[in-house]
Every structure is written in structure tokens, then in C-alpha cells.
Design a protein around this motif. Structure first.
Motif, PDB file in Angstrom:
ATOM      1  N   ARG A  65       0.729  -1.125   0.034  1.00  0.00           N
ATOM      2  CA  ARG A  65      -0.171  -0.024   0.072  1.00  0.00           C
ATOM      3  C   ARG A  65       0.901   1.139  -0.060  1.00  0.00           C
ATOM      4  N   PRO A  66       0.133   2.238  -0.360  1.00  0.00           N
ATOM      5  CA  PRO A  66       1.079   3.458  -0.391  1.00  0.00           C
ATOM      6  C   PRO A  66       1.253   3.982   1.056  1.00  0.00           C
ATOM      7  N   MET A  67       2.371   4.647   1.439  1.00  0.00           N
ATOM      8  CA  MET A  67       2.543   4.619   3.091  1.00  0.00           C
ATOM      9  C   MET A  67       2.507   6.272   3.310  1.00  0.00           C
ATOM     10  N   ALA A  68       2.419   7.079   2.250  1.00  0.00           N
ATOM     11  CA  ALA A  68       2.640   8.566   2.882  1.00  0.00           C
ATOM     12  C   ALA A  68       3.721   8.882   3.506  1.00  0.00           C
ATOM     13  N   SER A  69       3.385   9.598   4.889  1.00  0.00           N
ATOM     14  CA  SER A  69       4.688  10.209   5.616  1.00  0.00           C
ATOM     15  C   SER A  69       5.195   8.929   6.476  1.00  0.00           C
ATOM     16  N   LEU A 234      16.752  -5.162   6.369  1.00  0.00           N
ATOM     17  CA  LEU A 234      15.898  -5.504   7.239  1.00  0.00           C
ATOM     18  C   LEU A 234      14.615  -6.911   6.982  1.00  0.00           C
ATOM     19  N   GLY A 235      14.872  -7.187   5.797  1.00  0.00           N
ATOM     20  CA  GLY A 235      14.128  -8.067   5.500  1.00  0.00           C
ATOM     21  C   GLY A 235      12.736  -7.856   5.083  1.00  0.00           C
ATOM     22  N   CYS A 236      12.717  -6.580   4.335  1.00  0.00           N
ATOM     23  CA  CYS A 236      11.300  -5.921   3.872  1.00  0.00           C
ATOM     24  C   CYS A 236      11.336  -6.230   2.356  1.00  0.00           C
ATOM     25  N   GLU A 237      10.583  -7.487   2.040  1.00  0.00           N
ATOM     26  CA  GLU A 237      10.526  -7.979   0.932  1.00  0.00           C
ATOM     27  C   GLU A 237       9.445  -7.144  -0.033  1.00  0.00           C
ATOM     28  N   ASN A 238       8.519  -6.352   0.636  1.00  0.00           N
ATOM     29  CA  ASN A 238       7.246  -5.646  -0.207  1.00  0.00           C
ATOM     30  C   ASN A 238       7.496  -4.216   0.148  1.00  0.00           C
ATOM     31  N   THR A 239       8.704  -3.945   0.166  1.00  0.00           N
ATOM     32  CA  THR A 239       8.751  -2.145   0.364  1.00  0.00           C
ATOM     33  C   THR A 239       9.568  -1.673  -0.671  1.00  0.00           C
ATOM     34  N   HIS A 240       9.284  -0.500  -1.236  1.00  0.00           N
ATOM     35  CA  HIS A 240      10.183   0.077  -2.275  1.00  0.00           C
ATOM     36  C   HIS A 240       9.739   1.756  -2.035  1.00  0.00           C
ATOM     37  N   PHE A 241      11.250   2.522  -1.963  1.00  0.00           N
ATOM     38  CA  PHE A 241      10.850   3.885  -1.911  1.00  0.00           C
ATOM     39  C   PHE A 241      11.476   4.582  -2.963  1.00  0.00           C
ATOM     40  N   MET A 242      10.731   5.746  -3.317  1.00  0.00           N
ATOM     41  CA  MET A 242      10.918   6.625  -4.521  1.00  0.00           C
ATOM     42  C   MET A 242      11.494   7.940  -3.828  1.00  0.00           C
ATOM     43  N   ASN A 243      11.058   8.227  -2.614  1.00  0.00           N
ATOM     44  CA  ASN A 243      11.322   9.688  -2.263  1.00  0.00           C
ATOM     45  C   ASN A 243      11.534   9.646  -0.524  1.00  0.00           C
ATOM     46  N   PRO A 244      12.139  10.812   0.123  1.00  0.00           N
ATOM     47  CA  PRO A 244      12.363  10.641   1.618  1.00  0.00           C
ATOM     48  C   PRO A 244      11.171  11.065   2.235  1.00  0.00           C
ATOM     49  N   HIS A 245      10.273  11.742   1.543  1.00  0.00           N
ATOM     50  CA  HIS A 245       9.292  12.333   2.176  1.00  0.00           C
ATOM     51  C   HIS A 245       7.516  11.480   2.260  1.00  0.00           C
ATOM     52  N   GLY A 246       7.376  10.972   1.313  1.00  0.00           N
ATOM     53  CA  GLY A 246       6.250  10.153   1.148  1.00  0.00           C
ATOM     54  C   GLY A 246       5.142  10.628   0.094  1.00  0.00           C
ATOM     55  N   THR A 322       2.441   9.631  11.893  1.00  0.00           N
ATOM     56  CA  THR A 322       1.332   9.279  11.065  1.00  0.00           C
ATOM     57  C   THR A 322       1.539   9.853   9.671  1.00  0.00           C
ATOM     58  N   GLY A 323       0.685   9.446   8.584  1.00  0.00           N
ATOM     59  CA  GLY A 323       0.717   9.709   7.204  1.00  0.00           C
ATOM     60  C   GLY A 323      -0.659   9.916   6.828  1.00  0.00           C
ATOM     61  N   SER A 324      -0.643  10.554   5.485  1.00  0.00           N
ATOM     62  CA  SER A 324      -2.092  10.659   5.070  1.00  0.00           C
ATOM     63  C   SER A 324      -1.815  11.197   3.611  1.00  0.00           C
ATOM     64  N   TYR A 330      -5.668   7.582   5.549  1.00  0.00           N
ATOM     65  CA  TYR A 330      -4.915   7.718   6.788  1.00  0.00           C
ATOM     66  C   TYR A 330      -4.257   6.540   7.426  1.00  0.00           C
ATOM     67  N   CYS A 331      -2.925   6.834   7.648  1.00  0.00           N
ATOM     68  CA  CYS A 331      -2.225   6.061   8.393  1.00  0.00           C
ATOM     69  C   CYS A 331      -1.492   6.252   9.456  1.00  0.00           C
ATOM     70  N   ILE A 332      -1.096   5.228  10.282  1.00  0.00           N
ATOM     71  CA  ILE A 332      -0.103   5.598  11.481  1.00  0.00           C
ATOM     72  C   ILE A 332       0.463   4.224  11.778  1.00  0.00           C
ATOM     73  N   VAL A 333       1.638   4.458  12.477  1.00  0.00           N
ATOM     74  CA  VAL A 333       2.448   3.590  13.339  1.00  0.00           C
ATOM     75  C   VAL A 333       2.479   4.032  14.540  1.00  0.00           C
ATOM     76  N   SER A 334       1.880   3.500  15.435  1.00  0.00           N
ATOM     77  CA  SER A 334       1.540   3.844  16.824  1.00  0.00           C
ATOM     78  C   SER A 334       2.053   2.981  17.615  1.00  0.00           C
ATOM     79  N   SER A 335       2.654   3.517  18.969  1.00  0.00           N
ATOM     80  CA  SER A 335       2.972   2.521  20.031  1.00  0.00           C
ATOM     81  C   SER A 335       2.406   2.841  21.357  1.00  0.00           C
ATOM     82  N   ALA A 336       2.216   1.954  22.472  1.00  0.00           N
ATOM     83  CA  ALA A 336       1.550   2.040  23.629  1.00  0.00           C
ATOM     84  C   ALA A 336       2.310   1.140  24.551  1.00  0.00           C
ATOM     85  N   THR A 337       2.619   1.506  25.953  1.00  0.00           N
ATOM     86  CA  THR A 337       3.381   0.965  26.804  1.00  0.00           C
ATOM     87  C   THR A 337       2.420   0.935  28.204  1.00  0.00           C
TER      88      THR A 337
END
Length: 528
Positions: A65-69, A234-246, A322-324, A330-337
Motif C-alpha cells: 500500500r502507499p505509505m505516505a509520511s 531488514l528483510g522487507c520484501e514488499n517495500t520500495h522507496f522513491m522519495n524521502p518524504h512520502g 502518522t501519514g496521509s 489515513y495511516c499511522i504507526v503507533s506505540s503504547a506501553t
């Protein structure tokens, strides 16, 4: 008879429909979404317990999927690992670099040409307000270091295989072209990755940019090559980057699982957890501005309602990014402890537009993440499923006196994330051992492994070791080896050949003696 046949067909159809309605065996544990929440809102979800590195919940975790930011997590990694003394290095903003974002309606920190910022300040601006200008400045600085010979060539430049380049378009990520080609991130610091006015960004017929640089395609730059190399490492077989911002590009994508791998690695770098866990960042005065506060785009930090009455606050939130974009949603990688447990949730593809193209201001990615965090922290726990020394199996033992089997015990402790209601007895154990082992053997010597599973999912693999030391018996050894010798196929063949030769010899001897006897009779007859 006909009625029975019709009834049988009806029951078969019902069984087929019922089977089709059952959920496919999935990774992680089943979860029934709250009715009031209307979730899940996202296309891809992955909840992982960081303490055990085990999946708690998964939904399309390997869908590209597109990952935005969310891109900027990898940007942080590459910048931190390639800029010497990044915390104190002073980087002067280049007007040419800043102009590359002209017309993209990007989320920026309004960095001005000639402004001097440390690498650490740029990292904060990169991750807290999600500033695209900070991303480009960091990437450009690394490119300049490489051009000056201060950094080695990437593997792609040196002609090595495995540069991570994959031109496959992400599933479902073609996005829109024409109007509404990029999405918005509602924050006090501006738009995150693009906006509805950013027409055709990176698509066919894209507008000509004053700088001559397509702002979505930096794939030939040293920095982006390093991003793809790091992803492969890192073993990411389904990731590809075209730019540094998203900013959206059809060949810029990732999966929820790969983003987890990237984030897990980033959390091991200095400053990452602190920066991504910052709700508000106070940028000290620079040579071109007074002190200024930038607020995180992560609304899970904020305990207040937005204009639509939505509150995404979660008290145990610790980050991350976050990313959008319209194409990405809308996307997010979040963490909680909480309570000694840490979870990472990757949520991708909560829609930003409805079927008629109208804006959706509801952040389903944050709502889904919060709901999964609450469920996991309340219902899952780390359980010891096998303790070191626990008897788990046995194996046939050879060459030992009055002992035919050797008991095997767990060589290590094994813990796994399981529902609190699950009893240890629900865990199945499969021993992977040879057909037999031979004495002598020492206590603690590894003999095989044990695979522990719950609900057909492997939760742990541990070594199986000998529970005691066993000496070899010389008498049994001689007897066993002798027995094996006498029963060996080659030995039986040799003995059979010898037996045949003996029989043939006996027959020949009998024939010879018979002939000799006849000759003696003939001689006696002649003598008469």
C-alpha cells in the motif's frame, strides 16, 4: 427417497455456506470489533507485542500500500546512520532544495533558505510536525557527503545485486490522478504530505516543476538508494522507496509487516523513541526565526475533541508517526506501553474520501489502533508455556544398561503472548528428535527441539536436552554391534555365498569319492 435426497442436498448447501462464512485461519488472535466504533476502518492492520515480537492481531499485513509520511521512519534511520555526529552537525537550508517542494502543498516547517539547523533539530521537525522540507534537507546533506567522497558508494551504484528496487505497483494503491491527487494531514503545522490542490503529483501528465525535479521521484539519488538497501537488509520484501518524504508515487509502497520491521529497528537508534514520543517540540531560535513550537500530527497524544466532536486520545500512547494521502488514506504507526507490555500497531488505508469524493475527517487509523491497544492490554498476557527442566518427551536409547529410553526436558524457558483465559494445557507440543540416540550422553546435551503451538500457530521453539547422563555399556555395545553385524545385509550375502560354496564343495567331494570308489571296483575286477 426423493425427499431424503432433497434434504441431503439442502444440508450440504447449508454446510458449504456456513464453512464459507467462517473466518480463514489468521495470524494472531481473533477479535470482535466494537459495534459502536464501526471498525475496522483500515485496509491493513498489524498489532505486535514488542516484548515477544509476536503478532496479536493481523489484517492484510502483507498487502502493498502507499505509505505516505510513514516513509519518514526510514528517512530518520538513513539520516541518523549516515550523518556523522548528526546531533551537532549544522545544516544550512538550500533554496534550491526547498524550491523542489514548490506547488506540492506539502506539510513543512517553513524552513527558510539560509536558515541554520542542527541535524537533531531537523529530525524533530521531520517526525513531530512531519515536515517534508526537513526530509529533503537531510537527504540532500547525505547526498552531498557522498558526492564529496565522505560516504561509500551504495551497492546499487557499485553494481551489486539486491538494491531493493522493485517497480511493482502496490495493490490497490494506484490512487487518483488529476484532481485530488494527494491528501491532507490536519495539523497546526500544515499539510503532511500533499493536498487536494496538488494535482497529478507524480502521475502521468504531472506539472512541470520550476526546479526541474519531480518531487515524487528521487529514486536515482544516493539517499533513496540507501533507503531501499536498508529495507532489504531488514528483510522487507514488499517495500520500495522513491522519495524521502512520502509524496505519492505508484512505485512507492510498503506493507504493514515491513513497516513494523522498520519501526522495530528504528526504536533501537538513539533519540528515535524520544523524538517520536514528543507531543510538542519547541524549536530554539535560529539565525532566521524566534523560538517556535511545533505540534505532533499524532492526535492520540491530545486529550481534546476536534471540531467534529472526535477525540482520539489514548493515555498509554508513546508514539510514533502518522501519514496521509488520498491514495494512501489515513495511516499511522503507533506505540503504547502499559503494565510492562509494549505494543506497536501499524494501521494503513483508513479512507480520506467517501464514494462521492468528499473529505472524511474521521481518523479511523487512530480509532482502530486505540481499540486494538485496549483489547490487547486487557485480554492478552505473556505466559510461560514451558520452563527449563520441564519433561517434554523421550527418545529411544541405545548401548545403555537396562535403559531403553532417555527422557528429554526443555533446555530453555519459553514464553508466549496468549489470551489470559487460555490454560497452559491448551498448548500443544511437538518433539522433533531422531529415531534414537546412542550412549554415552551427558546431561543437558541437546538432542532435538520442541515446537509449541496454540490454535495451529507456532508460538515458540526451544531445545530439547537430555535429562540425565548415561554411560555406555561395553557388553551391550559388543552384543548390539555383533547383532547388527550378523543381521547386516552384506554379511548375510557373504554367508550365503560361503554356504553355497560349501554345499558345492561337499557335492563335488561326494561325486569325487563316488568316482574313486567305482575306479577301485573296476581295478579289483581286472586284478581277478
Amino acid at each position: 427417497m426423493k425427499r431424503k435426497r432433497i434434504t441431503a442436498i439442502f444440508l450440504a448447501v447449508c454446510l458449504l455456506l456456513t464453512t464459507a462464512a467462517l473466518p480463514v485461519s489468521a495470524e494472531g488472535f481473533p477479535y470482535t470489533w466494537e459495534k459502536d466504533g464501526g471498525g475496522p476502518h483500515c485496509e491493513s492492520l498489524l498489532l505486535v507485542n514488542l516484548d515477544t515480537d509476536s503478532v496479536a492481531y493481523a489484517q492484510n499485513p502483507d498487502e502493498k500500500r502507499p505509505m505516505a509520511s510513514l516513509t519518514k521512519i526510514m528517512t530518520f534511520i538513513v539520516a541518523y546512520e549516515n550523518i556523522p555526529d548528526i546531533e551537532n552537525t549544522v545544516i544550512t537550508a538550500s533554496e534550491a532544495v526547498l524550491d523542489e517542494l514548490e506547488g506540492t502543498y506539502s506539510s513543512t516547517a517553513d524552513i527558510m533558505a539560509g536558515e541554520k539547523l542542527t541535524g537533531l533539530q531537523l529530525l524533530y521537525l521531520l517526525m513531530v510536525p512531519s515536515a517534508n522540507d526537513a526530509a529533503l534537507l537531510l537527504a540532500n546533506y547525505v547526498n552531498e557527503l557522498h558526492a564529496a567522497g565522505a560516504l561509500p558508494s551504495s551497492s546499487a551504484e557499485s553494481g551489486e545485486e539486491g538494491s531493493g528496487v522493485d517497480s511493482t505497483q502496490p495493490d490497490g494503491g494506484s490512487g487518483e490522478t488529476g484532481e485530488n491527487a494527494a491528501g491532507t494531514e490536519n495539523s497546526d503545522s500544515g499539510l503532511e504530505a500533499g493536498s487536494e490542490e496538488d494535482t497529478n503529483a507524480g502521475g502521468e501528465g504531472a506539472a512541470e516543476w520550476d526546479s526541474g525535479q519531480d518531487p515524487t521521484d528521487y529514486s536515482n539519488t544516493y539517499f533513496v538508494k540507501l533507503m531501499n538497501e536498508k529495507a532489504e537488509e531488514l528483510g522487507c520484501e514488499n517495500t520500495h522507496f522513491m522519495n524521502p518524504h512520502g509524496l505519492y508515487h505508484p512505485d512507492h509502497y510498503a506493507t504493514a509487516r515491513d513497516l513494523y520491521r522498520i519501526t522495530r529497528y528504528a526504536l533501537g537508534l538513539p533519540n528515535f523513541a524520544q523524538i517520536t514520543g514528543t507531543p510538542a517540540y519547541d524549536l530554539a531560535a535560529t539565525n532566521m526565526r524566534e523560538e517556535q513550537t511545533f505540534y505532533s500530527t499524532n492526535k492520540m497524544f491530545n486529550n481534546y475533541e476536534d471540531n467534529d466532536g472526535n477525540n482520539y486520545f489514548y493515555t498509554y500512547t508513546t508514539g510514533i508517526k502518522t501519514g496521509s494521502l488520498n491514495e494512501a488514506g489515513y495511516c499511522i504507526v503507533s506505540s503504547a506501553t502499559a503494565d510492562g507490555y509494549t505494543y506497536i500497531c501499524v494501521a494503513m488505508g483508513s479512507p480520506m474520501l467517501d464514494s462521492e469524493g468528499n473529505d472524511i475527517d474521521y481518523h479511523g487509523e487512530m480509532a482502530d489502533s486505540r481499540e486494538l491497544f485496549r483489547w490487547a492490554l486487557l485480554n492478552l498476557e505473556k505466559k510461560t508455556v514451558a520452563a527449563q527442566g520441564d519433561l517434554l518427551g523421550e527418545v529411544k536409547l541405545e548401548y545403555a544398561y537396562r535403559k531403553d529410553t532417555l527422557q528429554l526436558v526443555a533446555g530453555d524457558n519459553a514464553s508466549a503472548l496468549l489470551p489470559k483465559a487460555v490454560n497452559k494445557s491448551s498448548v500443544t507440543i511437538q518433539c522433533n528428535v531422531p529415531e534414537s540416540v546412542q550412549a554415552p550422553i551427558k546431561k543437558g546435551e541437546q538432542v532435538g527441539t520442541a515446537t509449541l503451538s496454540y490454535a495451529d500457530e507456532v508460538i515458540a521453539t526451544i531445545p530439547l536436552v537430555a535429562s540425565e547422563s548415561v554411560e555406555r555399556s561395553p557388553v551391550i555395545t559388543i552384543f548390539t554391534q555383533g547383532k547388527s553385524l550378523f543381521t547386516a545385509p552384506w554379511f548375510l550375502i557373504v554367508m550365503a555365498v560361503i554356504l553355497v560354496l560349501v554345499v558345492v564343495y561337499i557335492i563335488l567331494m561326494l561325486l569325487y569319492r563316488k568316482k574313486q570308489k567305482q575306479l577301485r571296483r573296476v581295478k579289483r575286477f581286472r586284478d581277478m
